[in-house]
Design an enzyme around this catalytic site. Structure first.
Site, PDB file in Angstrom:
ATOM      1  N   CYS A   1      19.600  -1.099  26.440  1.00  0.00           N
ATOM      2  CA  CYS A   1      20.456  -1.665  27.471  1.00  0.00           C
ATOM      3  C   CYS A   1      21.752  -0.859  27.456  1.00  0.00           C
ATOM      4  O   CYS A   1      22.239  -0.480  26.395  1.00  0.00           O
ATOM      5  CB  CYS A   1      20.710  -3.120  27.099  1.00  0.00           C
ATOM      6  SG  CYS A   1      22.199  -3.801  27.787  1.00  0.00           S
TER       7      CYS A   1
ATOM      8  N   CYS B   1      19.583  -9.706  29.786  1.00  0.00           N
ATOM      9  CA  CYS B   1      20.817 -10.460  29.560  1.00  0.00           C
ATOM     10  C   CYS B   1      21.448 -10.827  30.902  1.00  0.00           C
ATOM     11  O   CYS B   1      21.101 -10.250  31.927  1.00  0.00           O
ATOM     12  CB  CYS B   1      21.797  -9.656  28.698  1.00  0.00           C
ATOM     13  SG  CYS B   1      22.696  -8.370  29.573  1.00  0.00           S
TER      14      CYS B   1
ATOM     15  N   LYS C   1      -5.739 -12.053  -8.590  1.00  0.00           N
ATOM     16  CA  LYS C   1      -4.369 -11.565  -8.801  1.00  0.00           C
ATOM     17  C   LYS C   1      -3.463 -12.341  -7.850  1.00  0.00           C
ATOM     18  O   LYS C   1      -3.464 -12.107  -6.640  1.00  0.00           O
ATOM     19  CB  LYS C   1      -4.284 -10.064  -8.537  1.00  0.00           C
ATOM     20  CG  LYS C   1      -2.922  -9.497  -8.878  1.00  0.00           C
ATOM     21  CD  LYS C   1      -2.963  -7.979  -8.851  1.00  0.00           C
ATOM     22  CE  LYS C   1      -1.634  -7.373  -9.238  1.00  0.00           C
ATOM     23  NZ  LYS C   1      -0.522  -7.744  -8.389  1.00  0.00           N
TER      24      LYS C   1
ATOM     25  N   ALA D   1       0.839  -1.208   0.000  1.00  0.00           N
ATOM     26  CA  ALA D   1       0.000   0.000   0.000  1.00  0.00           C
ATOM     27  C   ALA D   1       0.874   1.258   0.000  1.00  0.00           C
ATOM     28  O   ALA D   1       0.615   2.211  -0.734  1.00  0.00           O
ATOM     29  CB  ALA D   1      -0.916  -0.018   1.214  1.00  0.00           C
TER      30      ALA D   1
ATOM     31  N   LEU E   1       0.589  -3.892 -14.163  1.00  0.00           N
ATOM     32  CA  LEU E   1      -0.816  -3.483 -14.227  1.00  0.00           C
ATOM     33  C   LEU E   1      -1.032  -2.214 -13.423  1.00  0.00           C
ATOM     34  O   LEU E   1      -0.405  -2.023 -12.383  1.00  0.00           O
ATOM     35  CB  LEU E   1      -1.706  -4.576 -13.628  1.00  0.00           C
ATOM     36  CG  LEU E   1      -1.788  -5.896 -14.393  1.00  0.00           C
ATOM     37  CD1 LEU E   1      -2.468  -6.953 -13.542  1.00  0.00           C
ATOM     38  CD2 LEU E   1      -2.547  -5.694 -15.699  1.00  0.00           C
TER      39      LEU E   1
HETATM   40  S1  IVH Z   1      -1.766  -9.980 -16.374  1.00  0.00           S
HETATM   41  C1  IVH Z   1       0.292  -6.879 -19.166  1.00  0.00           C
HETATM   42  N1  IVH Z   1      -3.031 -11.537 -14.720  1.00  0.00           N
HETATM   43  O1  IVH Z   1       0.448  -8.958 -11.265  1.00  0.00           O
HETATM   44  C2  IVH Z   1      -0.203  -7.456 -17.909  1.00  0.00           C
HETATM   45  N2  IVH Z   1      -1.070 -10.489 -13.944  1.00  0.00           N
HETATM   46  O2  IVH Z   1       0.875  -6.046 -11.053  1.00  0.00           O
HETATM   47  C3  IVH Z   1       0.219  -8.837 -17.662  1.00  0.00           C
HETATM   48  N3  IVH Z   1      -0.452 -11.097 -11.658  1.00  0.00           N
HETATM   49  O3  IVH Z   1       3.300  -8.722 -13.295  1.00  0.00           O
HETATM   50  C4  IVH Z   1      -0.165  -9.342 -16.341  1.00  0.00           C
HETATM   51  N4  IVH Z   1      -2.103 -12.473 -11.279  1.00  0.00           N
HETATM   52  O4  IVH Z   1       2.990 -10.844 -11.833  1.00  0.00           O
HETATM   53  C5  IVH Z   1      -1.991 -10.728 -14.883  1.00  0.00           C
HETATM   54  N5  IVH Z   1      -4.244 -12.998 -13.387  1.00  0.00           N
HETATM   55  C6  IVH Z   1      -3.199 -12.196 -13.548  1.00  0.00           C
HETATM   56  C7  IVH Z   1      -2.265 -11.983 -12.535  1.00  0.00           C
HETATM   57  C8  IVH Z   1      -1.211 -11.108 -12.772  1.00  0.00           C
HETATM   58  C9  IVH Z   1      -1.006 -11.938 -10.774  1.00  0.00           C
HETATM   59  C10 IVH Z   1       0.754 -10.315 -11.388  1.00  0.00           C
HETATM   60  C11 IVH Z   1       1.814 -10.405 -12.457  1.00  0.00           C
HETATM   61  C12 IVH Z   1       1.989  -9.005 -12.935  1.00  0.00           C
HETATM   62  C13 IVH Z   1       1.525  -8.221 -11.761  1.00  0.00           C
HETATM   63  C14 IVH Z   1       1.085  -6.833 -12.150  1.00  0.00           C
END
Ligand code: IVH
Length: 715
Positions: free
Chosen positions: A460, A438, A133, A50, A99
């Site tokens: 300490c 300690c 994801k 975050a 992404l």
């Molecule tokens: S698509 C051009 N699909 O998230 C985009 N990425 O923050 C290609 N990731 O580098 C990525 N699950 O390591 C895609 N279902 C999913 C994903 C995914 C995890 C990861 C991946 C990417 C990162 C982007």
């Protein structure tokens, strides 16, 4: 040594002047580069996802407002950090991108709105592939003639690491694609991950062996994959989900969902929760549903991904710098859980500082079982914050309390609240110890802050006599980011220390010479091979970079970033060592010089002075430097007009703080000094400049106004 405060409340990007934005843009670039390196190369992030996202967002917002700041090497143009150099490099036939993130539902609506406008759709409905994801690491698998030829990590997006031998040990990765008529060239991309169960079991084994404990399943997957010996990777249960592609000599399908089906037919696993959605409402519902299921899943996910299903539309939409317009990651918020605080223990750190650790009734937070929680310091337990403000509405934390804990990304969980209604009658107030646990039972004092007031950290006073401190220092010394000595984990260090064989860092390097007498191979648990391996890793670490060496000394307030700043500032151990000794003697000019370095301030200077002022430390350093070779640091490269020049800022600057000005100068390869001498190239003088301006005139040094300086650096 009074300095301008370095922490500021961020001004809204819309309100920044161009000069301020430029400086902040540069500062953020540096910061993001550091985080990317720690995340991608070292598998050891130092901020939560975050926090990282917030920095990225601000950085992107600045570039959006001032597109002229974007250069080909800005972090917005890169994904991840350059590969770490342990494996052969592989250039991706097509870049591996990242992404964009959505946090609120409105962000998702905006994403869909942007696509509709871009594609100028009338009545066409947009279908989306909605996928979890996976919080692992992305991998590109290249098949030629149906055979797996290369497996590469993402690296910086353009170039990754060749981990083919290791990837071949994964059951989920077919060596040969199934089915007939597979295109001659296929790059299948997806995520390598470790299940939560496997991660917990692996950490148990690592702990027992005194090896690295991984912070989360993603780091343990990355660590398992980056093994020089594929049989180690093979012993770690790693999975792979296919979800994307790179170069394809022919496209077998024309939709994302079609491609997912094709991946399955080729012999890959794809995520079973993937769903085709036909409206924004369905996307939001998918996000909610997956979030509900998150804790029960046996792998970590940190959000969901929405992708336009039609590939021809994906192609029309294309990319904006490092991210596609046709996909977005909808992230989940930090996870919380409620549990009972059973006890509070004190941990004594390397510098003698005390950290109270809360021992919890084990509880699952986002699938990871949490048993320990940091309680920071005495005040924090009492409900008092760093500036004396109330925390948790002033509620203190007692043993027996029900507490709300939060785990955001990778970081150690925090107590965010106490459920006062559930406080049992016999809940015990915590009395902070007055003596070190300690064997010496030395007195405990509260540290002073930079302004000389009583700080919140207790320490300490045993210093070098305190065995806890000695051992913690040895642990830091051999750790991955310091000397990185394989085969010397916590357990081994404790053992060698208890036996009296390793009492200080130099002793590690004399171990091989002393072994004729010690005969390690005869000790239970050691054999000839492990002793040979240990000695080989010790010998392999006799050459060390300056920043690692400085970090490994374990000076207070000198973490990795500060060590790097010192290394860059001084270039060689000789120069830094001389400066350290002079600072310890209170040499004003050297103090001013150190103060002028980017990211170095009073606290660090005091700590360097305290370190070199202590004869015990000088002895440690002297004995150690006889055993190792310290390599010079790389100077920051730059082709800017001010590269290699020395500049002094004086008077009040109007468009940037003094620290920002210095940071910019350093980034452009200039040296920002604290005092004017014959060697000074420019003095940048704002209103109220006094003696330094006079000095400049005396030495015939060029004096610039703030605006002239900004013009010179390309503003
Ligand atoms: S698509 C051009 N699909 O998230 C985009 N990425 O923050 C290609 N990731 O580098 C990525 N699950 O390591 C895609 N279902 C999913 C994903 C995914 C995890 C990861 C991946 C990417 C990162 C982007």
């Amino acid at each position: 040594m009074a300095k301008t405060a370095k922490t500021r409340i961020p001004v809204d990007v819309a309100e920044l002047t161009k000069a301020q934005a430029k400086v902040e843009h540069m500062r953020l670039a540096l910061e993001l580069e550091g985080h990317d390196k720690r995340y991608y190369q070292d598998d050891a992030p130092s901020v939560t996802d975050a926090e990282y996202d917030a920095l990225r967002q601000r950085y992107n917002a600045i570039e959006k407002r001032f597109p002229e700041f974007v250069t080909s090497d800005s972090p917005s143009q890169k994904v991840g950090a350059a590969p770490s150099g342990r494996f052969k490099k592989v250039r991706h036939a097509m870049p591996m991108l990242s992404l964009d993130n959505a946090f609120a539902e409105q962000d998702v609506l905006d994403f869909v709105g942007r696509i509709e406008r871009f594609l100028k759709l009338q009545d066409d409905k947009i279908d989306f592939s909605a996928e979890p994801k996976i919080d692992g690491l992305s991998m590109s698998l290249r098949y030629e003639g149906g055979e797996l030829v290369t497996a590469a990590t993402r690296g910086d997006g353009a170039e990754g690491e060749d981990v083919t031998a290791n990837i071949r040990t994964l059951e989920d990765v077919p060596q040969k694609l199934k089915g007939r008529n597979v295109p001659d060239i296929c790059e299948v991309r997806g995520e390598v991950y470790m299940t939560k169960k496997a991660f917990l079991a692996l950490n148990e084994r690592q702990k027992a062996a005194g090896d690295t404990i991984f912070a989360n399943p993603r780091n343990s997957a990355a660590g398992s994959l980056r093994q020089k010996d594929p049989s180690i990777t093979a012993s770690r249960p790693l999975g792979f989900f296919a979800y994307a592609w790179g170069e394809m000599s022919a496209m077998p399908e024309d939709t994302q969902s079609g491609m997912i089906g094709w991946f399955q037919r080729c012999g890959f696993k794809t995520n079973p929760l993937t769903k085709l959605c036909h409206s924004t409402d369905q996307l939001i519902a998918f996000h909610r549903k997956i979030e509900e299921q998150r804790a029960e899943l046996d792998y970590d996910i940190d959000g969901v991904v929405y992708k336009i299903d039609r590939i021809d539309w994906q192609e029309r939409l294309g990319f904006v710098s490092r991210t596609p317009r046709w996909a977005i990651a909808h992230k989940f918020p930090a996870e919380r859980a409620t549990t009972v605080l059973r006890d509070i223990e004190i941990q004594v750190g390397r510098t003698g500082s005390f950290t109270p650790v809360g021992k919890l009734e084990p509880v699952g937070v986002g699938g990871v079982i949490v048993q320990n929680v940091t309680l920071h310091n005495e005040d924090y337990i009492k409900g008092i914050g760093g500036d004396g403000e109330q925390l948790r509405d002033g509620r203190d934390i007692r043993i027996g309390d029900t507490v709300v804990i939060q785990r955001a990304g990778d970081v150690i969980p925090q107590v965010v609240d106490v459920v006062i209604d559930k406080r049992p009658k016999n809940a015990k107030e915590f009395h902070f110890p007055k003596k070190c646990p300690c064997p010496l039972h030395t007195d405990v004092v509260r540290e002073e802050t930079a302004t000389g007031e009583e700080g919140s950290r207790a320490r300490c006073t045993g210093e070098f006599a305190c065995p806890f401190q000695k051992i913690e220092h040895l642990r830091l010394f051999v750790s991955r980011r310091a000397f990185d000595i394989d085969g010397l984990g916590e357990k081994q260090i404790q053992f060698f220390f208890d036996e009296g064989w390793v009492k200080e860092p130099a002793d590690i390097f004399t171990l091989p010479r002393r072994n004729a007498r010690l005969k390690l191979e005869e000790i239970e648990g050691y054999g000839e091979t492990s002793v040979r391996n240990l000695f080989a890793s010790i010998e392999g670490r006799r050459r060390i970079s300056l920043e690692r060496f400085i970090y490994a000394l374990g000076m207070r307030h000198v973490g990795e970033t500060t060590a790097l700043a010192l290394a860059r500032g001084y270039g060689s151990w000789q120069a830094f060592h001389d400066a350290g000794l002079k600072v310890a003697k209170g040499d004003e000019e050297t103090i001013a010089e150190m103060d002028a370095l980017d990211q170095i301030g009073d606290t660090v200077i005091r700590s360097v002075a305290a370190y070199f002022g202590e004869s015990h430390n000088r002895g440690i350093v002297e004995r150690l430097t006889k055993e190792v070779t310290i390599l010079d640091a790389e100077k920051p490269k730059s082709n800017s007009a001010v590269a290699g020049k020395t500049v002094v800022f004086t008077g009040s600057l109007e468009k940037m703080t003094r620290d920002e000005a210095k940071a910019t100068a350093e980034r452009l390869g200039a040296k920002a000094a604290g005092s004017v001498s014959k060697k000074t190239d420019y003095v940048v003088a704002g209103p109220g400049a006094g003696s330094k301006l006079a000095e400049a005139k005396k030495h015939g040094v060029a004096v610039l106004t703030e605006d002239e300086w900004l013009k010179l650096i390309g503003e």
